[in-house]
Scaffold this active site. Sequence first.
Site, PDB file in Angstrom:
ATOM      1  N   CYS A 118       0.871  -1.169   0.000  1.00 15.56           N
ATOM      2  CA  CYS A 118       0.000   0.000   0.000  1.00 15.56           C
ATOM      3  C   CYS A 118       0.908   1.219   0.000  1.00 15.56           C
ATOM      4  O   CYS A 118       1.757   1.352   0.884  1.00 15.56           O
ATOM      5  CB  CYS A 118      -0.873  -0.015   1.248  1.00 15.56           C
ATOM      6  SG  CYS A 118      -1.511   1.622   1.661  1.00 15.56           S
ATOM      7  N   GLU A 153       8.545  -1.245 -11.750  1.00 13.80           N
ATOM      8  CA  GLU A 153       7.231  -0.947 -12.313  1.00 13.80           C
ATOM      9  C   GLU A 153       6.260  -0.470 -11.237  1.00 13.80           C
ATOM     10  O   GLU A 153       5.149  -0.996 -11.082  1.00 13.80           O
ATOM     11  CB  GLU A 153       6.673  -2.169 -13.045  1.00 13.80           C
ATOM     12  CG  GLU A 153       7.551  -2.614 -14.207  1.00 13.80           C
ATOM     13  CD  GLU A 153       6.914  -3.691 -15.080  1.00 13.80           C
ATOM     14  OE1 GLU A 153       6.081  -4.460 -14.577  1.00 13.80           O
ATOM     15  OE2 GLU A 153       7.241  -3.755 -16.272  1.00 13.80           O
ATOM     16  N   GLU A 305      13.549  -3.435 -20.058  1.00 17.22           N
ATOM     17  CA  GLU A 305      13.087  -4.815 -20.212  1.00 17.22           C
ATOM     18  C   GLU A 305      12.435  -4.979 -21.571  1.00 17.22           C
ATOM     19  O   GLU A 305      11.688  -4.097 -22.027  1.00 17.22           O
ATOM     20  CB  GLU A 305      12.011  -5.156 -19.168  1.00 17.22           C
ATOM     21  CG  GLU A 305      12.494  -5.343 -17.768  1.00 17.22           C
ATOM     22  CD  GLU A 305      11.339  -5.727 -16.846  1.00 17.22           C
ATOM     23  OE1 GLU A 305      10.372  -6.363 -17.328  1.00 17.22           O
ATOM     24  OE2 GLU A 305      11.390  -5.378 -15.664  1.00 17.22           O
ATOM     25  N   GLU A 353       6.550 -17.161 -13.781  1.00 16.96           N
ATOM     26  CA  GLU A 353       7.132 -16.816 -15.084  1.00 16.96           C
ATOM     27  C   GLU A 353       8.000 -17.938 -15.649  1.00 16.96           C
ATOM     28  O   GLU A 353       8.924 -17.703 -16.419  1.00 16.96           O
ATOM     29  CB  GLU A 353       7.883 -15.492 -14.964  1.00 16.96           C
ATOM     30  CG  GLU A 353       6.878 -14.382 -14.680  1.00 16.96           C
ATOM     31  CD  GLU A 353       7.471 -12.996 -14.563  1.00 16.96           C
ATOM     32  OE1 GLU A 353       8.537 -12.854 -13.948  1.00 16.96           O
ATOM     33  OE2 GLU A 353       6.850 -12.062 -15.090  1.00 16.96           O
ATOM     34  N   PHE A 355       7.436 -19.971 -17.893  1.00 19.84           N
ATOM     35  CA  PHE A 355       7.374 -20.122 -19.352  1.00 19.84           C
ATOM     36  C   PHE A 355       7.701 -18.825 -20.084  1.00 19.84           C
ATOM     37  O   PHE A 355       7.444 -18.698 -21.272  1.00 19.84           O
ATOM     38  CB  PHE A 355       6.009 -20.674 -19.780  1.00 19.84           C
ATOM     39  CG  PHE A 355       5.794 -22.088 -19.318  1.00 19.84           C
ATOM     40  CD1 PHE A 355       6.607 -23.115 -19.792  1.00 19.84           C
ATOM     41  CD2 PHE A 355       4.827 -22.395 -18.377  1.00 19.84           C
ATOM     42  CE1 PHE A 355       6.442 -24.422 -19.349  1.00 19.84           C
ATOM     43  CE2 PHE A 355       4.656 -23.703 -17.923  1.00 19.84           C
ATOM     44  CZ  PHE A 355       5.469 -24.719 -18.415  1.00 19.84           C
ATOM     45  N   HIS A 356       8.252 -17.861 -19.362  1.00 18.78           N
ATOM     46  CA  HIS A 356       8.643 -16.600 -20.021  1.00 18.78           C
ATOM     47  C   HIS A 356      10.004 -16.814 -20.677  1.00 18.78           C
ATOM     48  O   HIS A 356      10.887 -17.441 -20.100  1.00 18.78           O
ATOM     49  CB  HIS A 356       8.735 -15.499 -18.964  1.00 18.78           C
ATOM     50  CG  HIS A 356       8.739 -14.113 -19.527  1.00 18.78           C
ATOM     51  ND1 HIS A 356       9.812 -13.593 -20.219  1.00 18.78           N
ATOM     52  CD2 HIS A 356       7.806 -13.132 -19.493  1.00 18.78           C
ATOM     53  CE1 HIS A 356       9.524 -12.345 -20.581  1.00 18.78           C
ATOM     54  NE2 HIS A 356       8.305 -12.044 -20.160  1.00 18.78           N
TER      55      HIS A 356
HETATM   56  C1  GLA Z   1       7.564  -6.936 -16.129  1.00 22.71           C
HETATM   57  C2  GLA Z   1       8.372  -7.087 -14.857  1.00 22.71           C
HETATM   58  C3  GLA Z   1       9.313  -8.246 -14.888  1.00 22.71           C
HETATM   59  C4  GLA Z   1       8.682  -9.438 -15.560  1.00 22.71           C
HETATM   60  C5  GLA Z   1       8.238  -9.050 -16.945  1.00 22.71           C
HETATM   61  C6  GLA Z   1       7.672 -10.213 -17.732  1.00 22.71           C
HETATM   62  O1  GLA Z   1       8.060  -6.059 -17.028  1.00 22.71           O
HETATM   63  O2  GLA Z   1       9.062  -5.928 -14.495  1.00 22.71           O
HETATM   64  O3  GLA Z   1       9.673  -8.554 -13.573  1.00 22.71           O
HETATM   65  O4  GLA Z   1       7.588  -9.860 -14.821  1.00 22.71           O
HETATM   66  O5  GLA Z   1       7.247  -8.089 -16.834  1.00 22.71           O
HETATM   67  O6  GLA Z   1       7.296  -9.827 -19.038  1.00 22.71           O
HETATM   68 ZN    ZN Z   2      -3.662   1.824   0.911  1.00 21.89          ZN
END
Ligand code: GLA
Ligand code: ZN
Length: 670
Positions: A118, A153, A305, A353, A355-356
Amino acid sequence: MGSLADLTRGGLLYGGDYNPEQWSREIWRQDVAAMREAGVTLVTVGVFSWALLEPERDRFELAWMDEVLDLLHAGGIAVDLATPTASPPPWLALEDPETLPTDASGHRLHHGSRTHYCPSSSTYRERAQIITQVIAERWVSHPAVVLWHVNNELGTTCWCPRCGRAFRGWLERRYGTVEAVNEAWGTTVWSQRYTSWEQISPPLRAPYLLHPGLTLDYRRFTSDALRELYRSERAVIRAVDPARPVTTNFMGFFAGVDYRSWAGEIDVISDDSYPDPADPDAPSQAALTHDLMRSLAGGPWLLMEQATSAVSWRGHNVPKTTARMRQDALRAVAHGADGVLSFQWRASPTGPERFHSAMLPHAGTDTRVHRAVQELGRDLRALSAMAGTDVHAEVAILFDWSSWWAAEEPAVPSDRLRVLPQLRAWYRPLWEAGIGVDVVDPHADLARYRLVLAPQLYLLDDEAVTNLRGYLARGGCLALGPFSAVADGNARVRTGGFPVPFADLLDASGEEWWPLPEGGAGLVPDAVGPTSLGTGHAETWAERLRLHGPGAVCELRFEGGDLDGEPALVRSRDGGLHYLATMPDAALLKRWLLGLLARRGIGPAHRVPAVPDGVEVAQRGPFTLVINHRPTEVDVPLSTPHLDVLEDVEHVDHVHLSPGGSIVLRKALP
Ligand code: GLA
Ligand code: ZN
């Protein structure tokens, strides 16, 4: 304070997220060796390592990271060292459940995933600052570390009571009094008038539509609250290390955060880009997002990324061919990226992830993907002179987060007029022609642009109106798309004939929005106007406009349907202001936009005289990227001899590309 330029003296950066906590020491050694082989220069380390660095409150286990950083450094690989605050350890969630976010129904979410914080939790913030401090102090002098990476992110929206309290504080700072909030939002509608601060909550789920004033300000508040998290970690880092740059990775046109209001506080603008190989429009959409990042940075930015092949978070994850991976990487560079990093270095065998794709797949180094990764490393090295160069843009596309938020509230005339699709539709013809475009704030100084486009700018506050009128008064050219300049800064509809703040300059105005019934309407050039636009079709959107006097020139009219014969495209007689009250088919939109470029004397900076269909061209400094999207070979004409930078051969009057091929050219010296 450091900047991206400090990191790119040796050329473009290459690498990815590296999650050594998932692997044994033995693998670390193999990783560093394989990274060297692949030409990797920079890895992001530590993004998800909180639970390993601090297995219990105030007990830190840092030695393993020392080892990782030493190994990377010995291998000549630099590190973007992340704070691990995007994924707090389970013990924190259990110790203080108020660190967890709450959804719009008021239900608290659980740990077990990531981004479970939060933004208003003082415990979360305090623990985030402590782990940041520990990391900064421990590795401030480590020679591998060249960049600090805050969180990952940042983007969690929370609707909890604490956020409600913080929101009220935010409102008080913005408006001063409850009366001023009532006034700004217009709460007399539906009996929503507030008489004390305590009555104002986050926009929690309610029986029916929420007040758009409330929802808009909550988005603004959330963006500010998340920026505050970034700032609080950055402050800790700065106190320890005043020199190295600090970044946090963006998510392109992400609706949760107003990145423009963040940009000034981020030393290296970095972005995560995952164009879908299955979407034919993805290359142009990715290019637009790259242009946004370059514009936010005011120059080079970092592709933090991307994927070497398939992602795993779409329903059906189409992989990237080798050609496609190369295209995506080179496109980012051509649009101003000074480095290409992938998520992630080594594919995870466990976790969501698993399979990424990665730079090093489960199947190992002797694979198509890994060979492509090595090749890209070689290519980027050969392109090192591109680092730091500029993209020249004479066209600006206006984009504003508040406007996006306000435009996409429910209960508007049509949910088929969407901001990003409009932006993308207007951008596409420019992209096809290889024209440089910046994506800018309607409050920005526009003097350097010969043409300013506002494909969908619903909300425009008074300062932005003054700015745009000033730009027009100084001889600028502004093209406004449908449903633009409708609302003021508080998302209140401006009353009068629309576009209200520009109707006088247009000598025309509108009185009704007219979403079209099935079948749409025809578009025909006006008899007295230039006929070069030709005819076309509008499927979705129209507006009822009226010309007032000789100042207005009508260029297109609707044909058939309810608005038969009424104006669809009007410009001011001096050619400065254009108002397109519809969404024409792509071909007509393209003719119109290319016509505007021609009128303003804007041409591409590249030397490809006529870009063939299915070929993408982008110019950065003296470098020209050419991509062949066709399934067949193509000859692309050149108006002057060029050097193929990667192959080191000269092309005199044309260049030949295989299907899916991409090349980087540089104008040959006479
Ligand atoms: C995002 C996240 C990463 C990963 C990728 C997968 O960009 O920052 O940690 O999860 O997606 O596409
Ligand atoms: Zn909150």
